[in-house]
Design a protein around this motif. Structure first.
Motif, mmCIF file in Angstrom:
data_model
loop_
_atom_site.group_PDB
_atom_site.id
_atom_site.type_symbol
_atom_site.label_atom_id
_atom_site.label_comp_id
_atom_site.label_asym_id
_atom_site.label_seq_id
_atom_site.Cartn_x
_atom_site.Cartn_y
_atom_site.Cartn_z
ATOM 1 N N ARG A 29 0.848 -1.189 0.000
ATOM 2 C CA ARG A 29 0.000 0.000 0.000
ATOM 3 C C ARG A 29 0.878 1.231 0.000
ATOM 4 O O ARG A 29 1.830 1.328 0.775
ATOM 5 N N PRO A 30 0.557 2.207 -0.827
ATOM 6 C CA PRO A 30 1.361 3.423 -0.817
ATOM 7 C C PRO A 30 1.116 4.235 0.449
ATOM 8 O O PRO A 30 0.006 4.269 0.979
ATOM 9 N N LYS A 31 2.165 4.852 0.925
ATOM 10 C CA LYS A 31 2.063 5.675 2.131
ATOM 11 C C LYS A 31 1.520 7.050 1.767
ATOM 12 O O LYS A 31 1.963 7.655 0.801
ATOM 13 N N PRO A 32 0.596 7.572 2.562
ATOM 14 C CA PRO A 32 0.133 8.935 2.280
ATOM 15 C C PRO A 32 1.223 9.938 2.649
ATOM 16 O O PRO A 32 1.874 9.818 3.687
ATOM 17 N N ARG A 33 1.444 10.882 1.791
ATOM 18 C CA ARG A 33 2.431 11.933 1.997
ATOM 19 C C ARG A 33 1.757 13.274 1.768
ATOM 20 O O ARG A 33 0.705 13.364 1.139
ATOM 21 N N ALA A 34 2.379 14.316 2.264
ATOM 22 C CA ALA A 34 1.859 15.657 2.026
ATOM 23 C C ALA A 34 2.025 15.989 0.549
ATOM 24 O O ALA A 34 2.944 15.500 -0.115
ATOM 25 N N ASN A 35 1.149 16.796 0.034
ATOM 26 C CA ASN A 35 1.202 17.192 -1.363
ATOM 27 C C ASN A 35 2.541 17.849 -1.661
ATOM 28 O O ASN A 35 2.982 18.737 -0.927
ATOM 29 N N ALA A 36 3.192 17.432 -2.730
ATOM 30 C CA ALA A 36 4.567 17.854 -3.017
ATOM 31 C C ALA A 36 4.675 19.360 -3.272
ATOM 32 O O ALA A 36 5.528 20.041 -2.689
ATOM 33 N N ALA A 37 3.835 19.888 -4.140
ATOM 34 C CA ALA A 37 3.945 21.307 -4.486
ATOM 35 C C ALA A 37 3.609 22.203 -3.294
ATOM 36 O O ALA A 37 4.329 23.162 -2.999
ATOM 37 N N ALA A 38 2.523 21.882 -2.615
ATOM 38 C CA ALA A 38 2.122 22.698 -1.467
ATOM 39 C C ALA A 38 3.125 22.583 -0.320
ATOM 40 O O ALA A 38 3.389 23.563 0.386
ATOM 41 N N ALA A 39 3.713 21.395 -0.134
ATOM 42 C CA ALA A 39 4.718 21.221 0.918
ATOM 43 C C ALA A 39 5.968 22.038 0.609
ATOM 44 O O ALA A 39 6.576 22.631 1.506
ATOM 45 N N MET A 40 6.360 22.075 -0.651
ATOM 46 C CA MET A 40 7.528 22.858 -1.045
ATOM 47 C C MET A 40 7.276 24.350 -0.819
ATOM 48 O O MET A 40 8.122 25.056 -0.268
ATOM 49 N N ILE A 41 6.114 24.809 -1.215
ATOM 50 C CA ILE A 41 5.772 26.225 -1.020
ATOM 51 C C ILE A 41 5.708 26.563 0.464
ATOM 52 O O ILE A 41 6.254 27.578 0.906
ATOM 53 N N ALA A 42 5.057 25.713 1.253
ATOM 54 C CA ALA A 42 4.937 25.954 2.692
ATOM 55 C C ALA A 42 6.308 25.955 3.357
ATOM 56 O O ALA A 42 6.589 26.799 4.218
ATOM 57 N N GLY A 43 7.170 25.027 2.973
ATOM 58 C CA GLY A 43 8.507 24.962 3.572
ATOM 59 C C GLY A 43 9.340 26.193 3.262
ATOM 60 O O GLY A 43 10.010 26.743 4.137
ATOM 61 N N ILE A 44 9.292 26.644 2.024
ATOM 62 C CA ILE A 44 10.066 27.832 1.645
ATOM 63 C C ILE A 44 9.524 29.073 2.339
ATOM 64 O O ILE A 44 10.292 29.906 2.844
ATOM 65 N N LEU A 45 8.199 29.210 2.391
ATOM 66 C CA LEU A 45 7.615 30.360 3.087
ATOM 67 C C LEU A 45 7.941 30.336 4.578
ATOM 68 O O LEU A 45 8.181 31.385 5.188
ATOM 69 N N ALA A 46 7.970 29.142 5.171
ATOM 70 C CA ALA A 46 8.310 29.037 6.591
ATOM 71 C C ALA A 46 9.768 29.431 6.830
ATOM 72 O O ALA A 46 10.079 30.084 7.834
ATOM 73 N N LEU A 47 10.654 29.046 5.933
ATOM 74 C CA LEU A 47 12.057 29.449 6.083
ATOM 75 C C LEU A 47 12.214 30.965 5.937
ATOM 76 O O LEU A 47 13.021 31.582 6.650
ATOM 77 N N LEU A 48 11.450 31.566 5.047
ATOM 78 C CA LEU A 48 11.476 33.026 4.925
ATOM 79 C C LEU A 48 10.922 33.698 6.189
ATOM 80 O O LEU A 48 11.456 34.721 6.646
ATOM 81 N N ALA A 49 9.851 33.142 6.746
ATOM 82 C CA ALA A 49 9.294 33.684 7.989
ATOM 83 C C ALA A 49 10.295 33.548 9.132
ATOM 84 O O ALA A 49 10.427 34.448 9.975
ATOM 85 N N ALA A 50 11.021 32.430 9.171
ATOM 86 C CA ALA A 50 12.060 32.250 10.198
ATOM 87 C C ALA A 50 13.169 33.284 10.025
ATOM 88 O O ALA A 50 13.692 33.808 11.013
ATOM 89 N N ALA A 51 13.518 33.585 8.784
ATOM 90 C CA ALA A 51 14.532 34.618 8.540
ATOM 91 C C ALA A 51 14.047 35.986 9.033
ATOM 92 O O ALA A 51 14.835 36.762 9.587
ATOM 93 N N MET A 52 12.757 36.264 8.878
ATOM 94 C CA MET A 52 12.206 37.534 9.370
ATOM 95 C C MET A 52 12.249 37.579 10.902
ATOM 96 O O MET A 52 12.518 38.633 11.490
ATOM 97 N N LEU A 53 12.005 36.442 11.542
ATOM 98 C CA LEU A 53 12.081 36.406 13.008
ATOM 99 C C LEU A 53 13.513 36.595 13.494
ATOM 100 O O LEU A 53 13.742 37.254 14.514
ATOM 101 N N VAL A 54 14.470 36.045 12.773
ATOM 102 C CA VAL A 54 15.879 36.266 13.133
ATOM 103 C C VAL A 54 16.242 37.732 12.933
ATOM 104 O O VAL A 54 16.960 38.321 13.747
ATOM 105 N N TRP A 55 15.734 38.338 11.858
ATOM 106 C CA TRP A 55 15.955 39.766 11.628
ATOM 107 C C TRP A 55 15.383 40.568 12.797
ATOM 108 O O TRP A 55 16.019 41.490 13.303
ATOM 109 N N PHE A 56 14.194 40.215 13.244
ATOM 110 C CA PHE A 56 13.569 40.894 14.375
ATOM 111 C C PHE A 56 14.418 40.753 15.633
ATOM 112 O O PHE A 56 14.632 41.720 16.368
#
Length: 175
Positions: A29-56
């Motif tokens: 049975r295939p394992k359910p995984r998070a959607n690839a495109a949305a996961a990539m977008i969410a991960g990149i946006l989260a890293l940018l948000a983390a960079a803003m918090l470090v800037w703060f």
């Protein structure tokens, strides 16, 4: 008439074994995984948000050292919470980029919580009027308000894309 219950030690006819290769003609049975495109977008946006918090946090370090030598309580709180929040966002972003569904839901929760904390929690803790807090957040006049406004915008977008990544499951047959 009921079939015999499975006996311990030997698999019943037609049932896959718990370990080892699958029988001929059957696939795992295939394992359910998070959607690839949305996961990539969410991960990149989260890293940018983390960079803003470090800037703060870094902005507050600079403000604290320019004063009379002793940082104020709110400056220390801003430094500590900025770095800790950035660490949690990076960890959740890594699990989201790895397409783990719990990682995407965790990233969603962290971003939703941070947006609520910036709008509601900080004014309640420090006794700041809500209008003053919103005016400071979106004034873009100093480095810290700019970093917080960008963090809020990125956190909202990250929460939306992380919820999509976790909710729209993909099934990988390779892993």
């Amino acid at each position: 008439m009921q079939p015999n219950p499975p006996q311990p030690g030997f698999p019943q006819h037609g049932q896959p074994t718990a370990s080892g290769p699958q029988p001929w003609g059957q696939t795992a049975r295939p394992k359910p995984r998070a959607n690839a495109a949305a996961a990539m977008i969410a991960g990149i946006l989260a890293l940018l948000a983390a960079a803003m918090l470090v800037w703060f946090a870094l902005y507050n370090v600079i403000v604290a050292t320019e004063a009379d030598g002793r940082p104020s309580g709110i400056t220390v709180q801003n430094m500590v919470t900025g770095v800790i929040s950035a660490m949690f966002l990076v960890i959740a972003a890594v699990f989201t980029l790895a397409r783990r569904i719990p990682g995407a839901w965790t990233l969603f929760g962290l971003c939703a919580f941070s947006v609520v904390a910036f709008f509601v929690g900080a004014p309640l803790v420090w006794g700041t009027p809500f209008g003053t807090q919103v005016k400071w957040l979106f004034s873009f006049d100093d480095g810290d308000s700019t970093a917080m406004a960008l963090t809020i915008i990125l956190a909202v977008l990250t929460a939306i894309s992380a919820a999509i990544a976790a909710g729209v499951k993909s099934y990988d047959t390779k892993n």
